[in-house]
Every structure is written in C-alpha cells, then in structure tokens.
Design an enzyme around this catalytic site. Structure first.
Site, PDB file in Angstrom:
ATOM      1  N   VAL A   1       0.859  -1.176   0.000  1.00 14.87           N
ATOM      2  CA  VAL A   1       0.000   0.000   0.000  1.00 14.87           C
ATOM      3  C   VAL A   1       0.895   1.226   0.000  1.00 14.87           C
ATOM      4  O   VAL A   1       1.845   1.312   0.790  1.00 14.87           O
ATOM      5  CB  VAL A   1      -0.922   0.025   1.235  1.00 14.87           C
ATOM      6  CG1 VAL A   1      -1.855   1.230   1.189  1.00 14.87           C
ATOM      7  CG2 VAL A   1      -1.716  -1.271   1.340  1.00 14.87           C
ATOM      8  N   CYS A   2       0.627   2.163  -0.906  1.00 16.64           N
ATOM      9  CA  CYS A   2       1.371   3.424  -0.974  1.00 16.64           C
ATOM     10  C   CYS A   2       2.877   3.133  -1.098  1.00 16.64           C
ATOM     11  O   CYS A   2       3.290   2.349  -1.942  1.00 16.64           O
ATOM     12  CB  CYS A   2       1.037   4.265   0.255  1.00 16.64           C
ATOM     13  SG  CYS A   2       1.459   6.010   0.131  1.00 16.64           S
TER      14      CYS A   2
END
Length: 320
Positions: free
Chosen positions: A105-106
């Site tokens: 994520v990210c």
C-alpha cells in the site's frame, strides 16, 4: 473453504491508514463469512510501533520464520519507508516470496523493491514517489497512473485510500462481487474503483502553466469540454501558431494538449455518470465525445469499463 491468513507487516513511522483501511475491508469480509480470513498484525520483534501520525499500534505477534501457504502479506507505507529498516527489508527478501499474495500500500512498494521483490515486474506507488521508485530501482517497471497494479501474485497500490480499493478487489476475487459490494457500501465507498483508474484528476496530473495564455487555455478546456479543442483551436485562443502552442503547452504543463483534453473529457464524463441521471448520449455530447460509441471507446481504453458498467459500479444505489 480454505482460510487465508492476512498478515500486516508493521514498522515505526508507518502510515496508520495504510494499515487500518485494508484491514477493515478484510475484517468486514470475515464478519460476513466467518472463517474466511485470519487477520494478523506483526512487527519485527512483536513490540508496539508508533505510526507517522503518533498513533501507537500494538501488533498481534512478531514476524515469524514461516508464512502459511495461504498468506496474503500486506506491506503498508509511510515515513518509515524513506530510510527502510534493513532488518525488515531482509525479512521481506527471505520470506516475501513464500506469500501466496504479496501486497503493498502506498510507499510500501519501496520496501518490496528494496527487497528485490519487484524486479522485472510492473508496479505503482503514491504518485509523489513514483519517480524515486523508478530511479532507485531501475529493474522495476513503474506505472505512475493506476490506483493499483496486479502483476502475478504481486499487487501494488497508490496513495493511502487506494489500498482499500485493492483490498476490495482481493475480497471480490476470494468471495465474489456481492460480498465486496456489501463491504464497500458499509465503508461508504460504495463500489471499488478499477485498478487502472487514474490516481488523480487531469488538473492535478498536469502542472499549472506559469504563463497566462496557457493557464487561460487550461481553464477554457475544463469549462468547455464540448467545444472544439483541437490544437489549432486552442492555439488560436493563445494567439500562437499550432506548432509553437503544442510545444509550449507541453513544456508548461508536462503533457500534450491532446492528452490533457482527453483527461478532462474523461473526468467530466465520469462525474456526470456518478452524480447525475443524464443519459449516455447526452453525457457523450456534453463531454465532447460527440457519440456514445466514441465515449465507450475512451472509457474502455482508460478504465477498462464501458460507461454503463462504470455507472453501475460507481453510482450509489438509490435508498430504499
């Protein structure tokens, strides 16, 4: 049905929403169908970590020596990825390949790349860090546009809330669309966005021009997507030759006039599909496509869904 383990790797200065957003999706699925997911959080030594916002997260366990054969390993992002903990990177290098699904994520993609787990793969991350990921890890094919990318068993997502979209896609893969839809509605995100949807709007994707003629042209495009927006017409508004205008517009904004127009029209049509009950033909005209078929081709190319399907996915269902 085989129970899957979903393991979140925690570290100091992690972005808390990168953890809690996807975790809530999997937790919602587990409540809907008990026994589906065993959700766990873990730090290297099992000790609490302090997130970048100051929130302290107490993990369930330490990162162990073995991963279950049905583990989805989720690596969140955050400020802690700027100078990665070498012990965490080494753990990922050794144990990451054993995961059934490897998810970031990210800026968690930076940790995966540092561990060599993205070499030869297509990946994305938060738009502000795509350049860094590409420079530091040339073996990774970085795509700055989508909100998430699937390449085999590895999935990477863009900034923060896109982790929720990716988690919903994984739940849909495991349990079907109806379960994912129910979770999305409960979280008030309604329906998941397709992975190839752009990370941000045309106005954010392009730089704001420094010189007034080009800023005015940008405003005109946004406010009049249904008019003649050929290079020749836009150049006339800027009182420049088409060739000079095209070169200068790209230098000022970072993209060609044609690509900017395409993005504005797509964004305009998307908003109308999401927020109004206007018909497809009316939307195609007001967005500058001219015909429903032209808009359909643009949507399929950019989003992988025809306008009617896009509306079905992303417009909230009427209250009963």
């Amino acid at each position: 049905m085989t129970q899957r383990t979903v393991l979140f790797a925690l570290f100091d200065a992690v972005q808390s929403l990168d953890v809690t957003g996807p975790l809530e999706v999997f937790a919602g699925a587990e409540k809907h169908k008990p026994g589906t997911y065993d959700i766990r959080t873990a730090s290297l030594d099992g000790a609490p970590v302090r997130s970048s916002s100051g929130l302290t997260l107490a993990p369930d366990q330490a990162l162990g020596d073995r991963l279950d054969a049905h583990t989805t390993l989720v690596v969140p992002g955050g400020q802690g990825t700027r100078t990665p903990n070498p012990d965490l990177v080494e753990w990922l290098r050794e144990h990451g390949p054993r995961a059934e699904r490897l998810v970031s994520v990210c800026t968690g993609a930076i940790l995966l790349a540092a561990a060599g787990l993205l070499d030869g793969r297509r990946a994305t991350t938060h738009w502000a860090y795509c350049g860094k990921l590409a420079r530091d890890h040339p073996g990774v094919e970085v795509d700055p546009d989508p909100i998430y990318v699937r390449d085999g068993h590895v999935a990477t997502s863009a900034g923060v809330t896109s982790g929720i979209d990716l988690a919903l896609a994984l739940v849909e893969e495991d349990l079907g669309r109806d379960v994912a839809l129910g979770i999305a509605r409960h979280l008030v995100v309604f329906l998941r966005r397709p992975g190839n949807q752009a990370q941000f709007s045309a106005q954010l994707a392009a730089q704001t021009a420094q010189r007034e003629p080009f800023r005015e042209v940008q405003r005109w495009i946004t406010e009049h997507p249904d008019t003649d927006l050929t290079v020749e017409a836009l150049a006339a508004r800027a009182s420049l030759s088409p060739r000079h205008f095209a070169r200068a517009f790209q230098a000022e904004t970072g993209m060609t006039p044609g690509r900017y127009v395409d993005r504005v029209r797509l964004e305009h049509a998307r908003r109308l599909l999401e927020d109004t009950g206007d018909g497809i033909e009316e939307i195609s005209r007001s967005s500058g496509y001219g015909t429903p078929e032209a808009m359909r081709r643009a949507f399929l190319k950019a989003l992988g869904a025809a306008p009617a399907e896009y509306r079905r996915r992303f417009r909230p269902a009427p209250a009963r």
